[in-house]
Design a protein around this motif. Structure first.
Motif, PDB file in Angstrom:
ATOM      1  N   SER A  62      27.728  46.400  39.700  1.00  0.00           N
ATOM      2  CA  SER A  62      29.148  46.675  39.959  1.00  0.00           C
ATOM      3  C   SER A  62      30.076  45.736  39.204  1.00  0.00           C
ATOM      4  O   SER A  62      31.293  45.761  39.420  1.00  0.00           O
ATOM      5  N   SER A  63      29.540  44.931  38.316  1.00  0.00           N
ATOM      6  CA  SER A  63      30.350  43.894  37.668  1.00  0.00           C
ATOM      7  C   SER A  63      31.477  44.452  36.815  1.00  0.00           C
ATOM      8  O   SER A  63      32.490  43.771  36.599  1.00  0.00           O
ATOM      9  N   ALA A  64      31.323  45.691  36.319  1.00  0.00           N
ATOM     10  CA  ALA A  64      32.401  46.312  35.542  1.00  0.00           C
ATOM     11  C   ALA A  64      33.349  47.114  36.421  1.00  0.00           C
ATOM     12  O   ALA A  64      34.388  47.585  35.949  1.00  0.00           O
ATOM     13  N   ILE A  65      33.000  47.269  37.692  1.00  0.00           N
ATOM     14  CA  ILE A  65      33.771  48.113  38.602  1.00  0.00           C
ATOM     15  C   ILE A  65      34.796  47.311  39.401  1.00  0.00           C
ATOM     16  O   ILE A  65      35.909  47.769  39.649  1.00  0.00           O
ATOM     17  N   CYS A  66      34.418  46.102  39.805  1.00  0.00           N
ATOM     18  CA  CYS A  66      35.296  45.321  40.675  1.00  0.00           C
ATOM     19  C   CYS A  66      35.072  43.834  40.457  1.00  0.00           C
ATOM     20  O   CYS A  66      34.057  43.421  39.892  1.00  0.00           O
ATOM     21  N   ALA A  67      36.018  43.046  40.909  1.00  0.00           N
ATOM     22  CA  ALA A  67      35.926  41.587  40.827  1.00  0.00           C
ATOM     23  C   ALA A  67      36.336  41.008  42.168  1.00  0.00           C
ATOM     24  O   ALA A  67      36.880  41.708  43.033  1.00  0.00           O
ATOM     25  N   LEU A  68      36.061  39.714  42.347  1.00  0.00           N
ATOM     26  CA  LEU A  68      36.381  39.032  43.602  1.00  0.00           C
ATOM     27  C   LEU A  68      37.393  37.920  43.379  1.00  0.00           C
ATOM     28  O   LEU A  68      37.312  37.185  42.396  1.00  0.00           O
TER      29      LEU A  68
END
Length: 204
Positions: free
Chosen positions: A65-71
């Motif tokens: 999911s690293s290209a989908i969302c960040a924290l």
């Protein structure tokens, strides 16, 4: 006391006390479903409950999911549509092992802006029906990288062909020429609303 005939004797035993298992850990998102936006960074807050002990809570986005969302701490920020999986871990402490829980947030594609048409500069606004004069209609608007798709609706009145972002309209007979254009979906945007355009084909 061994008495006068025996020495004292001792024995030892070691009991291993392992760390305990934490009570169930749960993670939830304020919004389980988000929609991508090109204008603002959509986000949702994460909440963790349960667990045991004094271990700190940490968060991590799954590699898939690293290209989908960040924290940003406990806030999920949308990067693009897809499935965003985040794992929360409550660290071990002197009494309990670590515990983890995951949540998946669905990020939907956005709607496109409206398609817009205009007659190209210098082109006749009313092409003739002789089958030779062509008017170019420029299509702009929409969003993303989807290709344009063209459908002619009046084949006895005109022919229409798509060249890049332009529709070439050639009159066949006098009347109202009509065609429909859409912009296809891409990774971030849904297919656009259709644009229906009309041109009057004049008599030669």
């Amino acid at each position: 006391d061994g008495g006068s005939n025996y020495s004292d004797a001792t024995a030892s035993v070691t009991v291993t006390i392992t760390k305990g298992t934490q009570s169930p850990l749960t993670i939830s998102a304020a919004d389980q479903t988000l929609t991508y936006s090109k204008e603002i960074d959509e986000s949702t807050e994460l909440t963790v409950e349960g667990g045991s002990g004094e271990g700190e809570i940490s968060y991590a986005v799954a590699s898939t999911s690293s290209a989908i969302c960040a924290l940003q701490e406990n806030v999920v920020v949308v990067l693009r549509p897809g499935a965003c999986t985040v794992t929360a871990t409550k660290a071990a402490d002197p009494y309990f092992n670590s515990a983890s829980a995951s949540v998946t947030i669905t990020i939907n594609k956005a709607e496109q802006g409206a398609l817009i048409s205009r007659i190209a500069t210098g082109e006749p606004a009313e092409p003739q029906w002789n089958g030779k004069n062509t008017t170019q209609v420029v299509i702009t608007g929409g969003d993303g990288y989807g290709a344009l798709s063209l459908t002619g609706l009046t084949p006895t009145i005109c022919t229409v062909t798509l060249v890049g972002q332009r529709v070439n309209v050639t009159g066949l007979s006098a009347g109202t020429c009509e065609f429909r254009v859409i912009k296809e979906s891409d990774y971030a945007f849904l297919v656009s609303e259709s644009l229906t355009e009309t041109l009057e084909i004049g008599s030669a």
